[in-house]
Design an enzyme around this catalytic site. Structure first.
Site, PDB file in Angstrom:
ATOM      1  CE  LYS A   1      -3.619  -0.766  -0.369  1.00  0.00           C
ATOM      2  NZ  LYS A   1      -4.227  -1.342  -1.601  1.00  0.00           N
TER       3      LYS A   1
ATOM      4  NE  ARG B   1       0.016   5.915   1.986  1.00  0.00           N
ATOM      5  CZ  ARG B   1      -1.171   5.588   1.503  1.00  0.00           C
ATOM      6  NH1 ARG B   1      -1.359   4.374   0.971  1.00  0.00           N
ATOM      7  NH2 ARG B   1      -2.174   6.436   1.530  1.00  0.00           N
TER       8      ARG B   1
ATOM      9  CB  SER C   1      -3.994   2.203   2.677  1.00  0.00           C
ATOM     10  OG  SER C   1      -4.029   1.583   1.429  1.00  0.00           O
TER      11      SER C   1
HETATM   12  N1  LIG Z   1       0.280   8.759  -7.979  1.00  0.00           N
HETATM   13  C1  LIG Z   1       0.063   8.436  -6.699  1.00  0.00           C
HETATM   14  N2  LIG Z   1       0.353   9.331  -5.731  1.00  0.00           N
HETATM   15  C2  LIG Z   1       0.140   9.034  -4.449  1.00  0.00           C
HETATM   16  N3  LIG Z   1      -0.374   7.849  -4.020  1.00  0.00           N
HETATM   17  C3  LIG Z   1      -0.695   6.948  -4.950  1.00  0.00           C
HETATM   18  C4  LIG Z   1      -0.477   7.177  -6.325  1.00  0.00           C
HETATM   19  N4  LIG Z   1      -0.883   6.084  -6.980  1.00  0.00           N
HETATM   20  C5  LIG Z   1      -1.329   5.219  -6.070  1.00  0.00           C
HETATM   21  N5  LIG Z   1      -1.221   5.721  -4.846  1.00  0.00           N
HETATM   22  C6  LIG Z   1      -1.666   5.103  -3.585  1.00  0.00           C
HETATM   23  O1  LIG Z   1      -0.929   3.920  -3.292  1.00  0.00           O
HETATM   24  C7  LIG Z   1      -1.777   3.045  -2.557  1.00  0.00           C
HETATM   25  C8  LIG Z   1      -1.749   1.681  -3.230  1.00  0.00           C
HETATM   26  O2  LIG Z   1      -0.470   1.157  -3.045  1.00  0.00           O
HETATM   27  P1  LIG Z   1      -0.032  -0.203  -3.712  1.00  0.00           P
HETATM   28  O3  LIG Z   1      -0.324  -0.175  -5.139  1.00  0.00           O
HETATM   29  O4  LIG Z   1       1.380  -0.426  -3.304  1.00  0.00           O
HETATM   30  O5  LIG Z   1      -0.976  -1.248  -2.980  1.00  0.00           O
HETATM   31  S1  LIG Z   1      -0.804  -2.829  -3.006  1.00  0.00           S
HETATM   32  O6  LIG Z   1       0.076  -3.189  -1.888  1.00  0.00           O
HETATM   33  O7  LIG Z   1      -0.263  -3.232  -4.290  1.00  0.00           O
HETATM   34  O8  LIG Z   1      -2.186  -3.351  -2.818  1.00  0.00           O
HETATM   35  C9  LIG Z   1      -3.165   3.613  -2.571  1.00  0.00           C
HETATM   36  O9  LIG Z   1      -3.355   4.279  -1.332  1.00  0.00           O
HETATM   37  P2  LIG Z   1      -4.813   4.390  -0.645  1.00  0.00           P
HETATM   38  O10 LIG Z   1      -5.696   5.050  -1.640  1.00  0.00           O
HETATM   39  O11 LIG Z   1      -4.598   5.196   0.587  1.00  0.00           O
HETATM   40  O12 LIG Z   1      -5.233   2.982  -0.372  1.00  0.00           O
HETATM   41  C10 LIG Z   1      -3.090   4.603  -3.731  1.00  0.00           C
HETATM   42  O13 LIG Z   1      -4.012   5.647  -3.628  1.00  0.00           O
END
Ligand SMILES: Nc1ncnc2c1ncn2[C@@H]1O[C@H](COP(=O)(O)OS(=O)(=O)O)[C@@H](OP(=O)(O)O)[C@H]1O
Length: 413
Positions: free
Chosen positions: A108, A211, A219
Site C-alpha cells: 500500500k 509510506r 489503507s
Molecule cells: N500517484 C500516486 N500518488 C500518491 N499515491 C498513490 C499514487 N498512486 C497510487 N497511490 C496510492 O498507493 C496506494 C496503493 O499502493 P499499492 O499499489 O502499493 O498497494 S498494493 O500493496 O499493491 O495493494 C493507494 O493508497 P490508498 O488510496 O490510501 O489505499 C493509492 O491511492
C-alpha cells in the site's frame, strides 16, 4: 559452505541448461535481530502456504527431477544439493537469466503506480516485468514451483539457454534486459530466504517505498475489509491465500465465490466491507494482528535485507515524493536498476503528466476527495490517535535506520 536450497536449485538448472545447449549447439545490521530470527519472522515462517497445483507444472521443480507431492521446503532439493557441490554462487550466468531487481514493499505504498510506469518504460529501457500479473509471489508462496516456473513468468527467451546465443555477446551488463518484479510482501521474507536470494542473485537491486505508517496500515486494513467481500476472512489474504486461486478453484467447481449467497447476503457483505460499518475496536484488533503489525515494522525487516545485501543495492523511496516529484522517483528507480542516466531521463521525459500523476490502486475510486482513505480516517480522530500511538515506535526505529543509511528525510512519528 553449505549450499542453500535456492542456490542448489539454480545450480541444477544451470547444469541442465548447459547440458542441453551442448547437445543442440554490507553492511551488517546494527541490531541483533538481523543475525537471528525475530519472533515476528518466526511467526511468518509458519504461515499457511498454498499447495502447488500439479496442473500448472508445479511438480516440475527442476529439470529432470519430478516431484509429485508438495515436499517441505528444506528437503525439496536435497538430491540436487548433493549432486552439485561445485556451485560457486553468482547470478545464473550459464543460463543467462539474471534477476536484476525486486520491489519488496511496502504494501500500500504506491507499488502499483510504480509497476504501471515501469511497464510504460519497459519497451525503451529493456525492463522486463512478469507478463501476467504484477505480483508473482515466487519467493514467499510459489518457490515450490521452481526456477523454471519463475523464469516462465517473464518474457525470457528459451534460446538464451543456447551457448551459441551466448557467443553473440548479448547480455553485457549495460545492455542486458533487466528482469524484475514487484511483490510488496517480500520485505517480510525470513532471513533464510533473503540469504537464498542473495546467493542466487548477489547483484540484485532492491527497492522499498516507505509510506507514512498510519496511512499505510489504514489503507491495508481497508483493502483487507474489501477483500472479505470476495469471501476471504480478515487476514487470510496476507497469510498466504492467493487472490485468484480460490476464484480459479471455485470456477472449476462451477460456482463463483459469491454465487452461493443470496442478493441480500451479498448486499450485507458489501455493507460490512465499508470502513464505516466497523468499530474502532475491530480496526485496533486488526492493527495488532501479525499481518499488519509485521508489515508496519519496516526497520526490522529491512535490516534483514541490509544484513545480506550491500547498502548501495537497496533504494528506499519516500512515498511523499510520488506526489511531489513523480518523475524524479521513476528516474531514481530506473538508474538504481541499472538503466543508463541518459536513457532513464529520456524515458521519463517522454511520459505525459497524466501518466506520471495517475493514482493507481487507490482505496476508493472516483474523484471525491472526501472518500480517500486518509479522509475516512481523519473522520475518526480517536481511532487515528490510537493507530498513531501504536505505530510510533516502528516509525522511530525506521527513522533511525534512515539516518544510519544517510537518508535526509524522515517519516512522521
Ligand atoms: N500517484 C500516486 N500518488 C500518491 N499515491 C498513490 C499514487 N498512486 C497510487 N497511490 C496510492 O498507493 C496506494 C496503493 O499502493 P499499492 O499499489 O502499493 O498497494 S498494493 O500493496 O499493491 O495493494 C493507494 O493508497 P490508498 O488510496 O490510501 O489505499 C493509492 O491511492
Amino acid at each position: 559452505m553449505k549450499m542453500s536450497d535456492f542456490a542448489s536449485m539454480l545450480a541444477s538448472f544451470k547444469s541442465n541448461a548447459v547440458a542441453s545447449a551442448s547437445t543442440s549447439s554490507s553492511k551488517s545490521s546494527a541490531l541483533p535481530q538481523s543475525s537471528s530470527t525475530s519472533p515476528s519472522q518466526q511467526r511468518s515462517m509458519t504461515r499457511k502456504r498454498p499447495h502447488p497445483d500439479p496442473a500448472d507444472g508445479a511438480h516440475n521443480i527442476v529439470v529432470g527431477h519430478t516431484h509429485t507431492a508438495g515436499p517441505s521446503f528444506p528437503s525439496m532439493h536435497e538430491s540436487v544439493r548433493h549432486k552439485h557441490q561445485t556451485y560457486q554462487g553468482g547470478g545464473g550466468d550459464d543460463i543467462g537469466f539474471e534477476l536484476s531487481f525486486l520491489v519488496i514493499g511496502a504494501q500500500k505504498a504506491g507499488t502499483s503506480w510504480l509497476h504501471a510506469l515501469l511497464q510504460k518504460c519497459s519497451p525503451t529501457t529493456r525492463i522486463s516485468l512478469p507478463r501476467e500479473q504484477k505480483e508473482v509471489h515466487f519467493w514467499d508462496w510459489h518457490y515450490r514451483k521452481g526456477f523454471q516456473w519463475y523464469i516462465r513468468q517473464f518474457d525470457y527467451p528459451r534460446k538464451k539457454l543456447s551457448l551459441t546465443h551466448k557467443k553473440t555477446g548479448e547480455g553485457t551488463p549495460s545492455t542486458a534486459t533487466k528482469y524484475g518484479e514487484i511483490t510488496p510482501c517480500y520485505v517480510v521474507l525470513p532471513p533464510s530466504t533473503i540469504s537464498e536470494i542473495h546467493q542466487c542473485f548477489p547483484n540484485l537491486k532492491l527497492i522499498f517505498i516507505a509510506r507514512d505508517m498510519v496511512d499505510r496500515v489504514w489503507s491495508a486494513m481497508i483493502m483487507e475489509l474489501r477483500d472479505q467481500n470476495s469471501g476471504r476472512k480478515a487476514g487470510e489474504f496476507a497469510e498466504g491465500v492467493i487472490p485468484g486461486d480460490d476464484t480459479r478453484r471455485l470456477a472449476k467447481e462451477g460456482r463463483s465465490s459469491n454465487s452461493s449467497m443470496s442478493v441480500a447476503q451479498q448486499r450485507r457483505m458489501q455493507q460490512q466491507s465499508l470502513p464505516s460499518s466497523q468499530t474502532d475496536a475491530y480496526f485496533l484488533e486488526r492493527l495488532r494482528s501479525e499481518t499488519h503489525a509485521s508489515r508496519s515494522d519496516y526497520a526490522t525487516h529491512l535490516r534483514n535485507w541490509y544484513a545480506h545485501f550491500p547498502a548501495k543495492s537497496i533504494l528506499i523511496i519516500d512515498y511523499k515524493e510520488i506526489d511531489t516529484d513523480p518523475r524524479g522517483v521513476l528516474r531514481a528507480v530506473l538508474v538504481h536498476i541499472g538503466i543508463e542516466e541518459d536513457e532513464a531521463k529520456a524515458c521519463v521525459e517522454a511520459l505525459q503528466d497524466e501518466e506520471v500523476r495517475q493514482k493507481v490502486n487507490a482505496a476508493t475510486s472516483g474523484s471525491n476527495a472526501d472518500t480517500t482513505s486518509q479522509c475516512l480516517l481523519s473522520q475518526r480522530p480517536s481511532l487515528k490517535k490510537q493507530i498513531q500511538d501504536y505505530v510510533r515506535p516502528f516509525a522511530v526505529e525506521f527513522n533511525l535506520m534512515l539516518k544510519e543509511q544517510g537518508y535526509n528525510w524522515r517519516l512522521n512519528e
